[in-house]
Motif scaffolding. Structure first.
Motif, PDB file in Angstrom:
ATOM      1  N   ASP A   1      -2.041  20.504   8.578  1.00 35.02           N
ATOM      2  CA  ASP A   1      -1.957  19.177   7.964  1.00 35.02           C
ATOM      3  C   ASP A   1      -0.512  18.878   7.590  1.00 35.02           C
ATOM      4  O   ASP A   1       0.011  19.361   6.592  1.00 35.02           O
ATOM      5  CB  ASP A   1      -2.841  19.114   6.714  1.00 35.02           C
ATOM      6  N   GLU A   2       0.142  18.071   8.418  1.00 32.69           N
ATOM      7  CA  GLU A   2       1.564  17.769   8.212  1.00 32.69           C
ATOM      8  C   GLU A   2       1.799  17.007   6.919  1.00 32.69           C
ATOM      9  O   GLU A   2       2.827  17.177   6.248  1.00 32.69           O
ATOM     10  CB  GLU A   2       2.100  16.963   9.404  1.00 32.69           C
ATOM     11  N   GLU A   3       0.852  16.160   6.542  1.00 32.42           N
ATOM     12  CA  GLU A   3       1.003  15.389   5.306  1.00 32.42           C
ATOM     13  C   GLU A   3       1.031  16.311   4.095  1.00 32.42           C
ATOM     14  O   GLU A   3       1.877  16.160   3.205  1.00 32.42           O
ATOM     15  CB  GLU A   3      -0.152  14.391   5.184  1.00 32.42           C
ATOM     16  N   VAL A   4       0.134  17.282   4.050  1.00 25.11           N
ATOM     17  CA  VAL A   4       0.128  18.258   2.954  1.00 25.11           C
ATOM     18  C   VAL A   4       1.384  19.113   3.018  1.00 25.11           C
ATOM     19  O   VAL A   4       2.026  19.385   1.993  1.00 25.11           O
ATOM     20  CB  VAL A   4      -1.135  19.150   3.027  1.00 25.11           C
ATOM     21  N   ARG A   5       1.733  19.536   4.213  1.00 22.94           N
ATOM     22  CA  ARG A   5       2.912  20.414   4.382  1.00 22.94           C
ATOM     23  C   ARG A   5       4.176  19.785   3.807  1.00 22.94           C
ATOM     24  O   ARG A   5       4.938  20.441   3.087  1.00 22.94           O
ATOM     25  CB  ARG A   5       3.102  20.705   5.877  1.00 22.94           C
ATOM     26  N   GLN A   6       4.399  18.516   4.099  1.00 26.16           N
ATOM     27  CA  GLN A   6       5.600  17.837   3.605  1.00 26.16           C
ATOM     28  C   GLN A   6       5.426  17.381   2.154  1.00 26.16           C
ATOM     29  O   GLN A   6       6.343  17.493   1.339  1.00 26.16           O
ATOM     30  CB  GLN A   6       5.929  16.644   4.507  1.00 26.16           C
TER      31      GLN A   6
ATOM     32  N   GLY B   1       0.773  -1.235   0.000  1.00 23.54           N
ATOM     33  CA  GLY B   1       0.000   0.000   0.000  1.00 23.54           C
ATOM     34  C   GLY B   1       0.796   1.272   0.000  1.00 23.54           C
ATOM     35  O   GLY B   1       0.218   2.344  -0.073  1.00 23.54           O
ATOM     36  N   GLY B   2       2.135   1.223   0.108  1.00 26.18           N
ATOM     37  CA  GLY B   2       2.925   2.441   0.129  1.00 26.18           C
ATOM     38  C   GLY B   2       2.729   3.266  -1.121  1.00 26.18           C
ATOM     39  O   GLY B   2       2.535   4.477  -1.074  1.00 26.18           O
ATOM     40  N   ALA B   3       2.775   2.617  -2.278  1.00 29.48           N
ATOM     41  CA  ALA B   3       2.607   3.333  -3.547  1.00 29.48           C
ATOM     42  C   ALA B   3       1.206   3.912  -3.662  1.00 29.48           C
ATOM     43  O   ALA B   3       1.012   5.030  -4.132  1.00 29.48           O
ATOM     44  CB  ALA B   3       2.880   2.386  -4.716  1.00 29.48           C
ATOM     45  N   ALA B   4       0.217   3.138  -3.197  1.00 27.94           N
ATOM     46  CA  ALA B   4      -1.159   3.620  -3.259  1.00 27.94           C
ATOM     47  C   ALA B   4      -1.341   4.845  -2.385  1.00 27.94           C
ATOM     48  O   ALA B   4      -2.043   5.788  -2.749  1.00 27.94           O
ATOM     49  CB  ALA B   4      -2.114   2.515  -2.812  1.00 27.94           C
ATOM     50  N   ALA B   5      -0.697   4.843  -1.217  1.00 29.61           N
ATOM     51  CA  ALA B   5      -0.808   5.998  -0.323  1.00 29.61           C
ATOM     52  C   ALA B   5      -0.227   7.239  -0.976  1.00 29.61           C
ATOM     53  O   ALA B   5      -0.777   8.331  -0.877  1.00 29.61           O
ATOM     54  CB  ALA B   5      -0.089   5.701   0.998  1.00 29.61           C
ATOM     55  N   GLY B   6       0.929   7.064  -1.668  1.00 29.45           N
ATOM     56  CA  GLY B   6       1.530   8.195  -2.367  1.00 29.45           C
ATOM     57  C   GLY B   6       0.627   8.725  -3.460  1.00 29.45           C
ATOM     58  O   GLY B   6       0.517   9.936  -3.661  1.00 29.45           O
ATOM     59  N   SER B   7      -0.017   7.823  -4.163  1.00 25.86           N
ATOM     60  CA  SER B   7      -0.934   8.218  -5.232  1.00 25.86           C
ATOM     61  C   SER B   7      -2.126   8.976  -4.657  1.00 25.86           C
ATOM     62  O   SER B   7      -2.568   9.989  -5.218  1.00 25.86           O
ATOM     63  CB  SER B   7      -1.415   6.975  -5.987  1.00 25.86           C
ATOM     64  N   ASP B   8      -2.651   8.494  -3.521  1.00 24.93           N
ATOM     65  CA  ASP B   8      -3.777   9.165  -2.870  1.00 24.93           C
ATOM     66  C   ASP B   8      -3.391  10.580  -2.455  1.00 24.93           C
ATOM     67  O   ASP B   8      -4.176  11.516  -2.610  1.00 24.93           O
ATOM     68  CB  ASP B   8      -4.226   8.380  -1.633  1.00 24.93           C
ATOM     69  N   LEU B   9      -2.179  10.735  -1.928  1.00 24.33           N
ATOM     70  CA  LEU B   9      -1.725  12.063  -1.506  1.00 24.33           C
ATOM     71  C   LEU B   9      -1.607  12.997  -2.702  1.00 24.33           C
ATOM     72  O   LEU B   9      -2.025  14.164  -2.634  1.00 24.33           O
ATOM     73  CB  LEU B   9      -0.377  11.963  -0.778  1.00 24.33           C
ATOM     74  N   ASN B  10      -1.058  12.514  -3.799  1.00 21.67           N
ATOM     75  CA  ASN B  10      -0.929  13.357  -4.995  1.00 21.67           C
ATOM     76  C   ASN B  10      -2.297  13.814  -5.500  1.00 21.67           C
ATOM     77  O   ASN B  10      -2.459  14.966  -5.918  1.00 21.67           O
ATOM     78  CB  ASN B  10      -0.189  12.610  -6.099  1.00 21.67           C
ATOM     79  N   GLN B  11      -3.271  12.925  -5.473  1.00 23.38           N
ATOM     80  CA  GLN B  11      -4.618  13.297  -5.893  1.00 23.38           C
ATOM     81  C   GLN B  11      -5.194  14.363  -4.967  1.00 23.38           C
ATOM     82  O   GLN B  11      -5.854  15.310  -5.416  1.00 23.38           O
ATOM     83  CB  GLN B  11      -5.530  12.063  -5.910  1.00 23.38           C
ATOM     84  N   ARG B  12      -4.920  14.210  -3.692  1.00 24.81           N
ATOM     85  CA  ARG B  12      -5.413  15.193  -2.721  1.00 24.81           C
ATOM     86  C   ARG B  12      -4.747  16.550  -2.940  1.00 24.81           C
ATOM     87  O   ARG B  12      -5.402  17.594  -2.886  1.00 24.81           O
ATOM     88  CB  ARG B  12      -5.123  14.684  -1.303  1.00 24.81           C
ATOM     89  N   LEU B  13      -3.443  16.536  -3.196  1.00 24.57           N
ATOM     90  CA  LEU B  13      -2.722  17.787  -3.439  1.00 24.57           C
ATOM     91  C   LEU B  13      -3.240  18.484  -4.690  1.00 24.57           C
ATOM     92  O   LEU B  13      -3.426  19.708  -4.703  1.00 24.57           O
ATOM     93  CB  LEU B  13      -1.217  17.517  -3.560  1.00 24.57           C
ATOM     94  N   LYS B  14      -3.506  17.708  -5.750  1.00 18.74           N
ATOM     95  CA  LYS B  14      -4.056  18.289  -6.981  1.00 18.74           C
ATOM     96  C   LYS B  14      -5.394  18.961  -6.714  1.00 18.74           C
ATOM     97  O   LYS B  14      -5.676  20.057  -7.212  1.00 18.74           O
ATOM     98  CB  LYS B  14      -4.237  17.195  -8.049  1.00 18.74           C
TER      99      LYS B  14
END
Length: 325
Positions: free
Chosen positions: A174-179, A115-128
């Motif tokens: 939101d630390e996840e967005v910040r980083q 799930g690591g790659a999926a989590a990264g993909s989810d974050l990118n979608q959220r950032l977009k």
């Protein structure tokens, strides 16, 4: 120690962090009056059963105000994640799935194969989605009303001086967005300004654009307050203007109206009037309604908490929310 405990003082909080050592500690800043906090405590209890090596701590945010202020906790529920006494991540709001993912990741689960790659993909979608949340989007520390660093304060002043209409996101919330945004945009510092989904740059770039006279051409022209209010009101068929948001109401009236709306099972959106003073004051005049919360259906004002309660008691609320009456 038991891995689900309550801390009632700063000293106890610090002792719990110290006892956990390098193991993960999850701290839930909560409030007794917030039903979503009770729901998230149930999630914490389940996670505590699954992760014996993780320490789960709950704290009344207002009772231990000095700790809340130190970690810039301004709403509930808020979750902070610690290792070796240092904060390593943050989650704002009642997001059970996200809390579970963060605990699994930070506790050492969820490697590349699960799930690591999926989590990264989810974050990118959220950032977009965040970057495109407005034509002109500013990622800053704090809010335009209360910037929390000098650079953010300067860029807000420049945008206002040049009559630039912009939306903002508080990266301290939101630390996840910040980083994640640093990597996504390949821009290591804040603030960051985006126009139509594209990175413009930070404070120095905005200063250069302002000095050259290009800033007004780079950023969207300001629209009238009335046009902006109409746009926000029609953002969703059911639109609630309140103090706070769905996950964290910041006044008793807003909390009560959320409970009523959640009971209908219908989808609705919210706007936090505490984050935008122009909207907060302007909507009172626009709607000729002096208080909050304010509920709109298909662009039309329904009213505040008392009217919503009356509609519920008469059995008309659902039909009104659906625009049928």
């Amino acid at each position: 120690m038991a891995n689900l405990v309550e801390a009632t003082s700063r000293q106890q909080f610090e002792e719990l962090l110290s006892k956990a050592g390098k193991n993960l500690t999850v701290v839930h800043f909560q409030a007794e009056w917030a039903p979503q906090c009770g729901q998230m405590n149930d999630v914490m209890a389940e996670l505590a059963k699954q992760h014996a090596q993780v320490a789960f701590v709950k704290m009344e945010a207002e009772s231990v105000a000095e700790v809340s202020q130190k970690y810039e906790v301004s709403s509930v529920p808020t979750f902070l994640f610690f290792k070796a006494g240092e904060k390593v991540d943050r989650l704002d709001g009642a997001h059970a799935a996200e809390l579970t993912k963060k605990v699994q990741r930070l506790a050492g689960y969820g490697g590349p194969d699960d799930g690591g790659a999926a989590a990264g993909s989810d974050l990118n979608q959220r950032l977009k989605k965040l970057i495109n949340a407005g034509p002109c989007m500013l990622f800053m520390k704090g809010s335009p009303q209360e910037p929390r660093c000098g650079f953010s304060r300067q860029i807000v002043a420049l945008l206002k001086e040049h009559n630039i209409r912009f939306s903002s996101f508080d990266i301290l919330s939101d630390e996840e967005v910040r980083q994640g945004l640093k990597t996504y945009s390949n821009w290591p510092t804040y603030p960051q300004l985006y126009v139509n989904g594209e990175l413009v740059g930070g404070l120095d770039i905005v200063k250069e654009l302002a000095a050259s006279g290009e800033l007004e051409n780079t950023c969207p022209k300001a629209v009238s307050l009335e046009h902006r209010l109409k746009t926000i009101i029609n953002q969703s068929p059911i639109m609630l203007f309140m103090k706070g948001n769905k996950q964290a109401a910041k006044c008793g009236f807003s909390r009560q109206i959320l409970e009523v709306l959640n009971g209908t099972g219908l989808d609705y959106d919210t706007f936090d009037i505490l984050q935008d003073e122009e909207v907060r004051q302007g909507l009172k005049t626009y709607s000729n309604w002096p208080t909050y919360p304010q509920l709109y259906v298909k662009g039309e004002l329904i009213g505040g908490l008392d009217i919503v309660k009356e509609l519920k008691e008469s059995g008309e609320l659902v039909s009104v929310l659906k625009g049928e009456s």
